[in-house]
Design a protein around this motif. Structure first.
Motif, PDB file in Angstrom:
ATOM      1  N   ASP A 159      38.551 -12.274 -21.664  1.00 26.48           N
ATOM      2  CA  ASP A 159      38.136 -10.981 -21.114  1.00 26.48           C
ATOM      3  C   ASP A 159      37.955 -10.030 -22.283  1.00 26.48           C
ATOM      4  O   ASP A 159      38.873  -9.816 -23.074  1.00 26.48           O
ATOM      5  CB  ASP A 159      39.207 -10.469 -20.146  1.00 26.48           C
ATOM      6  CG  ASP A 159      38.725  -9.242 -19.384  1.00 26.48           C
ATOM      7  OD1 ASP A 159      37.600  -8.770 -19.673  1.00 26.48           O
ATOM      8  OD2 ASP A 159      39.474  -8.761 -18.527  1.00 26.48           O
ATOM      9  N   VAL A 169      37.499  -6.407 -23.486  1.00 26.49           N
ATOM     10  CA  VAL A 169      37.638  -5.009 -23.089  1.00 26.49           C
ATOM     11  C   VAL A 169      36.848  -4.161 -24.080  1.00 26.49           C
ATOM     12  O   VAL A 169      37.189  -4.097 -25.257  1.00 26.49           O
ATOM     13  CB  VAL A 169      39.127  -4.577 -23.076  1.00 26.49           C
ATOM     14  CG1 VAL A 169      39.238  -3.122 -22.690  1.00 26.49           C
ATOM     15  CG2 VAL A 169      39.905  -5.453 -22.126  1.00 26.49           C
ATOM     16  N   HIS A 170      35.805  -3.600 -23.570  1.00 24.06           N
ATOM     17  CA  HIS A 170      34.917  -2.848 -24.445  1.00 24.06           C
ATOM     18  C   HIS A 170      35.297  -1.365 -24.374  1.00 24.06           C
ATOM     19  O   HIS A 170      35.292  -0.772 -23.310  1.00 24.06           O
ATOM     20  CB  HIS A 170      33.478  -3.065 -23.968  1.00 24.06           C
ATOM     21  CG  HIS A 170      32.492  -2.222 -24.686  1.00 24.06           C
ATOM     22  ND1 HIS A 170      32.057  -2.519 -25.947  1.00 24.06           N
ATOM     23  CD2 HIS A 170      31.849  -1.091 -24.306  1.00 24.06           C
ATOM     24  CE1 HIS A 170      31.190  -1.598 -26.329  1.00 24.06           C
ATOM     25  NE2 HIS A 170      31.048  -0.722 -25.357  1.00 24.06           N
ATOM     26  N   ILE A 171      35.662  -0.856 -25.522  1.00 26.07           N
ATOM     27  CA  ILE A 171      36.014   0.563 -25.548  1.00 26.07           C
ATOM     28  C   ILE A 171      35.108   1.263 -26.541  1.00 26.07           C
ATOM     29  O   ILE A 171      35.110   0.946 -27.725  1.00 26.07           O
ATOM     30  CB  ILE A 171      37.483   0.756 -25.967  1.00 26.07           C
ATOM     31  CG1 ILE A 171      38.387   0.027 -24.982  1.00 26.07           C
ATOM     32  CG2 ILE A 171      37.838   2.231 -26.019  1.00 26.07           C
ATOM     33  CD1 ILE A 171      39.816  -0.020 -25.413  1.00 26.07           C
ATOM     34  N   TYR A 220      45.416  10.483 -16.951  1.00 25.17           N
ATOM     35  CA  TYR A 220      45.023   9.128 -16.562  1.00 25.17           C
ATOM     36  C   TYR A 220      46.099   8.163 -17.022  1.00 25.17           C
ATOM     37  O   TYR A 220      47.019   8.534 -17.754  1.00 25.17           O
ATOM     38  CB  TYR A 220      43.667   8.744 -17.159  1.00 25.17           C
ATOM     39  CG  TYR A 220      43.623   8.794 -18.665  1.00 25.17           C
ATOM     40  CD1 TYR A 220      43.965   7.660 -19.408  1.00 25.17           C
ATOM     41  CD2 TYR A 220      43.239   9.953 -19.339  1.00 25.17           C
ATOM     42  CE1 TYR A 220      43.926   7.715 -20.788  1.00 25.17           C
ATOM     43  CE2 TYR A 220      43.214  10.005 -20.712  1.00 25.17           C
ATOM     44  CZ  TYR A 220      43.557   8.889 -21.433  1.00 25.17           C
ATOM     45  OH  TYR A 220      43.537   8.909 -22.786  1.00 25.17           O
ATOM     46  N   ASP A 221      45.992   6.956 -16.588  1.00 25.13           N
ATOM     47  CA  ASP A 221      46.861   5.915 -17.114  1.00 25.13           C
ATOM     48  C   ASP A 221      46.036   4.652 -17.302  1.00 25.13           C
ATOM     49  O   ASP A 221      44.841   4.646 -17.028  1.00 25.13           O
ATOM     50  CB  ASP A 221      48.082   5.692 -16.208  1.00 25.13           C
ATOM     51  CG  ASP A 221      47.669   5.385 -14.790  1.00 25.13           C
ATOM     52  OD1 ASP A 221      46.684   4.636 -14.615  1.00 25.13           O
ATOM     53  OD2 ASP A 221      48.304   5.899 -13.860  1.00 25.13           O
ATOM     54  N   LEU A 222      46.692   3.606 -17.758  1.00 27.35           N
ATOM     55  CA  LEU A 222      45.942   2.383 -18.054  1.00 27.35           C
ATOM     56  C   LEU A 222      46.106   1.341 -16.960  1.00 27.35           C
ATOM     57  O   LEU A 222      46.037   0.147 -17.209  1.00 27.35           O
ATOM     58  CB  LEU A 222      46.375   1.801 -19.399  1.00 27.35           C
ATOM     59  CG  LEU A 222      46.082   2.674 -20.620  1.00 27.35           C
ATOM     60  CD1 LEU A 222      46.555   1.985 -21.877  1.00 27.35           C
ATOM     61  CD2 LEU A 222      44.607   3.009 -20.717  1.00 27.35           C
ATOM     62  N   GLU A 223      46.309   1.831 -15.766  1.00 31.63           N
ATOM     63  CA  GLU A 223      46.516   0.914 -14.665  1.00 31.63           C
ATOM     64  C   GLU A 223      45.353  -0.078 -14.538  1.00 31.63           C
ATOM     65  O   GLU A 223      45.537  -1.234 -14.176  1.00 31.63           O
ATOM     66  CB  GLU A 223      46.677   1.727 -13.361  1.00 31.63           C
ATOM     67  CG  GLU A 223      47.098   0.936 -12.147  1.00 31.63           C
ATOM     68  CD  GLU A 223      48.469   0.270 -12.275  1.00 31.63           C
ATOM     69  OE1 GLU A 223      49.343   0.807 -12.990  1.00 31.63           O
ATOM     70  OE2 GLU A 223      48.655  -0.796 -11.669  1.00 31.63           O
ATOM     71  N   GLY A 224      44.187   0.407 -14.885  1.00 37.65           N
ATOM     72  CA  GLY A 224      43.001  -0.460 -14.801  1.00 37.65           C
ATOM     73  C   GLY A 224      43.183  -1.701 -15.659  1.00 37.65           C
ATOM     74  O   GLY A 224      42.837  -2.825 -15.253  1.00 37.65           O
ATOM     75  N   LEU A 225      43.723  -1.509 -16.834  1.00 42.57           N
ATOM     76  CA  LEU A 225      43.956  -2.627 -17.747  1.00 42.57           C
ATOM     77  C   LEU A 225      44.985  -3.580 -17.158  1.00 42.57           C
ATOM     78  O   LEU A 225      44.837  -4.811 -17.212  1.00 42.57           O
ATOM     79  CB  LEU A 225      44.463  -2.059 -19.078  1.00 42.57           C
ATOM     80  CG  LEU A 225      44.505  -3.018 -20.255  1.00 42.57           C
ATOM     81  CD1 LEU A 225      43.107  -3.379 -20.672  1.00 42.57           C
ATOM     82  CD2 LEU A 225      45.247  -2.377 -21.408  1.00 42.57           C
ATOM     83  N   ILE A 243      45.659  -4.003 -14.040  1.00 38.44           N
ATOM     84  CA  ILE A 243      45.081  -4.703 -12.895  1.00 38.44           C
ATOM     85  C   ILE A 243      44.176  -5.834 -13.376  1.00 38.44           C
ATOM     86  O   ILE A 243      44.214  -6.958 -12.888  1.00 38.44           O
ATOM     87  CB  ILE A 243      44.298  -3.710 -12.006  1.00 38.44           C
ATOM     88  CG1 ILE A 243      45.297  -2.805 -11.285  1.00 38.44           C
ATOM     89  CG2 ILE A 243      43.414  -4.437 -11.010  1.00 38.44           C
ATOM     90  CD1 ILE A 243      44.662  -1.647 -10.563  1.00 38.44           C
ATOM     91  N   ARG A 244      43.430  -5.500 -14.395  1.00 34.88           N
ATOM     92  CA  ARG A 244      42.511  -6.480 -14.942  1.00 34.88           C
ATOM     93  C   ARG A 244      43.266  -7.691 -15.499  1.00 34.88           C
ATOM     94  O   ARG A 244      42.918  -8.838 -15.249  1.00 34.88           O
ATOM     95  CB  ARG A 244      41.758  -5.812 -16.093  1.00 34.88           C
ATOM     96  CG  ARG A 244      40.296  -6.081 -16.056  1.00 34.88           C
ATOM     97  CD  ARG A 244      39.638  -5.086 -16.923  1.00 34.88           C
ATOM     98  NE  ARG A 244      38.768  -5.772 -17.862  1.00 34.88           N
ATOM     99  CZ  ARG A 244      37.961  -5.131 -18.700  1.00 34.88           C
ATOM    100  NH1 ARG A 244      37.954  -3.826 -18.729  1.00 34.88           N
ATOM    101  NH2 ARG A 244      37.187  -5.802 -19.490  1.00 34.88           N
ATOM    102  N   TYR A 256      44.882  -9.611 -12.743  1.00 42.36           N
ATOM    103  CA  TYR A 256      43.906 -10.400 -12.016  1.00 42.36           C
ATOM    104  C   TYR A 256      43.559 -11.660 -12.809  1.00 42.36           C
ATOM    105  O   TYR A 256      43.501 -12.773 -12.279  1.00 42.36           O
ATOM    106  CB  TYR A 256      42.643  -9.565 -11.759  1.00 42.36           C
ATOM    107  CG  TYR A 256      41.528 -10.349 -11.147  1.00 42.36           C
ATOM    108  CD1 TYR A 256      41.637 -10.812  -9.830  1.00 42.36           C
ATOM    109  CD2 TYR A 256      40.385 -10.663 -11.871  1.00 42.36           C
ATOM    110  CE1 TYR A 256      40.619 -11.560  -9.265  1.00 42.36           C
ATOM    111  CE2 TYR A 256      39.372 -11.405 -11.312  1.00 42.36           C
ATOM    112  CZ  TYR A 256      39.495 -11.850 -10.010  1.00 42.36           C
ATOM    113  OH  TYR A 256      38.501 -12.595  -9.450  1.00 42.36           O
TER     114      TYR A 256
END
Lengths: 94, 570
Positions: free
Chosen positions: B104, B106-108, B119-124, B126-127, B130
């Motif tokens: 995976d 992760v493009h930043i 904000y938080d890094l919940e997206g990361l 979750i990713r 997953y």
């Protein structure tokens, strides 16, 4: 058939957290004020659809993605700074 | 060691569960791998092999240990990664299809991102979650997590989230590797080591004298014994291999089996049976004394017995050695063709000493030879100091003894005065030391060989002359005469001289013999003549006495007759 909107926005959230709710409220408010009738908001809850996180390169929550018009822009955070959001979405020139 | 202490060591405590990395050598240093279910930090400068090491951890896990893994790249794109490891023979795409690995990216990109508010890094999370769940991953790599810092400006949030991430990874029970770029005065730029407290591995890439060496060090490993040295490692077509440089103990197995040197006369000097198997032999001598020939003979002998041998050449190319050895009647080519003999030629300056060691180590591990030749070790000095060469050789000998491989080193001594301190100081390490030296005498150079030492066996103390002919090598006894040790043509001349002397002596003996027999004849003749004389004298004497007897008889008779006649008349 749905009319083609000028702005297609996607808001990624993870559950109904305070930040997510704030972000969605803020977004709706700005859109109503500045883009009435020209926008479409899609809210994606990553807790429900985690597989979608990779496609839009989501790592922070909440993230607002402007899919249309191109290029794709991302705004992360609870969108509390209206100025920054509008600039970020290219609604108002910087 | 006291008995109590020994017992203590043998007792088994529940130790930290470990996950083998599958990277050659790394598991040995760490005593089984990195901590299971915990994050490990791998840090180092740019280009030191962090990504490759972590990627290999994932790939080996998937292929060798049946543990699927997630590789989250913050730096390189997935197809770039796949291309990078394709050269190592790993097919990432296939592994991804088989659901053994998930990549995976992760493009930043800061230019695309605007930050407003909280904000938080919940997206990361979750990713990652997953990705882990989709393939049931046991291993996770986060390659250069610090890239988040360049993409996002809210450091406070990032730090809080990183702390949460590491906790989360632990809770998730995955064995994770986090890579980080080395910062100034710190292990990583963003001080990631604060968050990862269990195991920190530092990679380093140093260039000394234009020669680069990669090294690895375990900075900390909580709750586990680990090697603390800097270990060199090598990246080649098979990935990373780390060399556990020294075994700390001297507990190597020993063998009393013997291995022939290939020169029968030399075996004879060594108690009649040759070297010990698994021992180390040093052949040292000045230039042109036939060190390589001895080594080639040894290799030849090993192969002719059906054993495998590796010849590390630092001076000549394999073809050159084969050609040269042909001239003394050794056909090495046949064994190369049979796959028994392997040449491994490289210039010492090709890479650093440690790299040489790793390369040799790898080759030996792979080929599993019974004997190894290093010709010559002195050339290694061009890439390191004497002490470095020595320490490298110690480790090589250690390793070879462990594997019960016999090793022959050749070393060039530069001066003709034989000093006991020569040969990179390895003479004290080796089990047997043969010295070939020039003996210059009478306008020619000859080679003399003797055994300086040979541990654990009775060995000859004699200097032998070492002759190289087109039929091969041989050792001949030197001539020890009243004039000292003679070699070469002086020896031949002396032998001739002795032969001439013998002929002359024989002749002289014969002449004397004849004279004696003649004398005897004369004497015998004299004796017989004397005897004849004696006999005639004896006869004469006898004759006289007989006559007297006769006279007496006649007189007596006559007197009696006269007496009778007087009586008749009277």
């Amino acid at each position: 058939m749905e009319e083609e909107k000028k702005y297609e926005l996607r808001l990624y959230i993870a559950g109904k957290t305070a930040k997510s709710v704030t972000a969605l409220q803020n977004l709706k408010k700005y859109c109503e004020e500045h883009l009435k009738g020209q926008y479409k908001i899609e809210v994606i809850d990553l807790l429900v659809q985690p597989q979608l996180a990779e496609g839009d390169q989501i790592f922070a929550i909440p993230t607002l993605v402007r899919k249309v018009p191109e290029p794709i822009r991302k705004i992360i955070g609870d969108l509390s700074n209206e100025e920054k959001v509008l600039v970020g979405l290219d609604i108002r020139p910087a | 060691m006291s008995k109590a202490k020994e017992q203590k060591m043998n007792e088994k405590y529940p130790t930290l569960p470990k996950t083998p990395t599958g990277i050659t050598g790394l598991d040995e240093i760490t005593g089984g791998g990195i901590p299971k279910g915990r994050p490990t930090l791998v840090c180092g400068d740019a280009g030191c092999g962090k990504t490759l090491m972590s990627l290999e951890f994932i790939i080996r896990g998937a292929i060798d240990f049946g543990e699927p893994g997630v590789f989250m790249a913050f730096e390189e794109k997935t197809d770039e990664l796949a291309m990078n490891v394709a050269s190592l023979g790993f097919d990432l795409d296939k592994l991804q299809e088989e659901k053994k690995i998930k990549l995976d990216h992760v493009h930043i990109d800061r230019s695309e991102i605007e930050e407003t508010g909280e904000y938080d890094l919940e997206g990361l999370f979750i990713r990652l979650n997953y990705a882990i769940d989709s393939i049931g991953a046991k291993r996770v790599v986060l390659d250069t997590l610090e890239n988040l810092f360049s993409g996002l400006s809210n450091e406070a949030v990032l730090r809080a989230e990183l702390r949460r991430l590491f906790h989360w990874l632990k809770d998730k029970g995955v064995t994770a590797i986090i890579t980080g770029e080395r910062g100034e005065g710190k292990l990583t730029r963003q001080g990631l080591e604060e968050y990862v407290s269990d195991c920190v591995i530092l990679l380093d890439h140093r260039v000394i004298n234009q020669i680069s060496t990669r090294r690895l060090r375990i900075v900390k490993y909580r709750g586990s014994v680990h090697g603390t040295n800097e270990y060199p490692f090598l990246i080649d077509e098979e990935g990373i291999s780390v060399l556990p440089v020294t075994s700390l103990k001297l507990e190597k197995p020993v063998s009393s089996e013997r291995i022939r040197s290939g020169i029968p006369a030399l075996d004879k000097m060594l108690d009649g049976r040759g070297f010990f198997k698994g021992s180390s032999i040093l052949v040292s001598g000045t230039a042109g004394t036939g060190k390589t020939s001895i080594a080639a003979y040894f290799a030849n002998q090993t192969c002719s017995e059906g054993n495998k041998c590796i010849y590390f050449a630092f001076e000549e190319s394999p073809n050159q050695i084969i050609r040269n050895m042909h001239s003394i009647g050794v056909n090495l080519q046949q064994y190369v063709d049979e796959g028994l003999l392997k040449f491994f030629a490289s210039r010492p300056t090709l890479y650093g000493l440690e790299m040489h060691l790793v390369a040799m180590y790898k080759t030996i591990k792979k080929f599993k030879p019974q004997a190894v030749v290093l010709d010559p070790i002195t050339n290694l000095i061009t890439v390191g100091s004497v002490s470095e060469v020595k320490s490298m050789l110690i480790r090589l000998i250690d390793f070879l003894q462990e594997e019960q491989i016999t090793v022959m080193f050749t070393a060039l001594t530069l001066n003709t005065i034989i000093s006991d301190q020569t040969d990179e100081g390895v003479s004290s390490l080796v089990d047997a030391w043969l010295l070939v030296r020039d003996i210059e005498y009478n306008g020619e150079r000859n080679r003399g060989m003797y055994i300086m030492k040979s541990r654990g066996m009775k060995h000859s103390n004699q200097v032998r002359e070492f002759v190289i002919t087109d039929k091969g090598l041989d050792l001949v006894e030197v001539y020890l005469g009243p004039d000292g040790v003679l070699t070469g043509s002086a020896r031949e001349a002396q032998i001739l001289h002795e032969q001439t002397g013998e002929v002359l002596r024989d002749y002289a003996y014969n002449r004397k013999d004849r004279e004696i027999s003649r004398k005897r004849k004369v004497l015998e003749a004299k004796i017989s003549s004397l005897q004849t004389e004696f006999e005639s004298i004896e006869e004469e004497l006898n004759k006289v006495s007989q006559e007297e007897e006769l006279v007496k008889q006649v007189t007596d008779k006559t007197r009696a007759e006269i007496t009778q006649r007087r009586g008749e008349k009277g």
